[in-house]
Design a protein around this motif. Structure first.
Motif, PDB file in Angstrom:
ATOM      1  N   ILE A   1       5.060  47.675  40.589  1.00 40.28           N
ATOM      2  CA  ILE A   1       5.322  47.663  42.024  1.00 40.28           C
ATOM      3  C   ILE A   1       6.478  46.705  42.318  1.00 40.28           C
TER       4      ILE A   1
ATOM      5  N   ASP B   1       5.649  47.223  47.697  1.00 35.78           N
ATOM      6  CA  ASP B   1       5.417  48.540  48.290  1.00 35.78           C
ATOM      7  C   ASP B   1       6.089  49.708  47.582  1.00 35.78           C
TER       8      ASP B   1
ATOM      9  N   ASP C   1       6.640  51.872  44.177  1.00 35.28           N
ATOM     10  CA  ASP C   1       6.170  52.134  42.819  1.00 35.28           C
ATOM     11  C   ASP C   1       7.353  52.614  41.978  1.00 35.28           C
TER      12      ASP C   1
END
Length: 83
Positions: free
Chosen positions: A54, A58, A60
């Motif tokens: 991550i 927020d 990925d």
């Protein structure tokens, strides 16, 4: 500018999270995350399995890092070794 990278992985002891703040210095975040992941792997005396990565809490970027890892493996496999 700094980025925060969280790496979630599985080890023989269970789920683990390691994170850090890194300066970009003109590099892409996925390259920094890949280097961080390699450092984690080198420090482990046993095999670990990546779950996700991550970026800044927020985003990925797991797939991007896995692509870099696969490219590195392909590079090694395509070397013209004498044996």
């Amino acid at each position: 500018m700094n980025v925060v990278i969280e790496i979630h992985y599985l080890s023989s002891g269970g789920k683990v999270l390691q994170s850090g703040s890194f300066p970009l210095r003109g590099r892409k975040p996925e390259y920094i995350a890949y280097e961080f992941w390699k450092q984690i792997q080198e420090k482990q005396p046993f095999e670990i399995q990546l779950e996700n990565i991550i970026l800044n809490g927020d985003q990925d970027i797991t797939d991007l890092v896995k692509e870099l890892e696969q490219q590195e493996i392909n590079k090694v496999m395509n070397m013209n070794l004498p044996f």
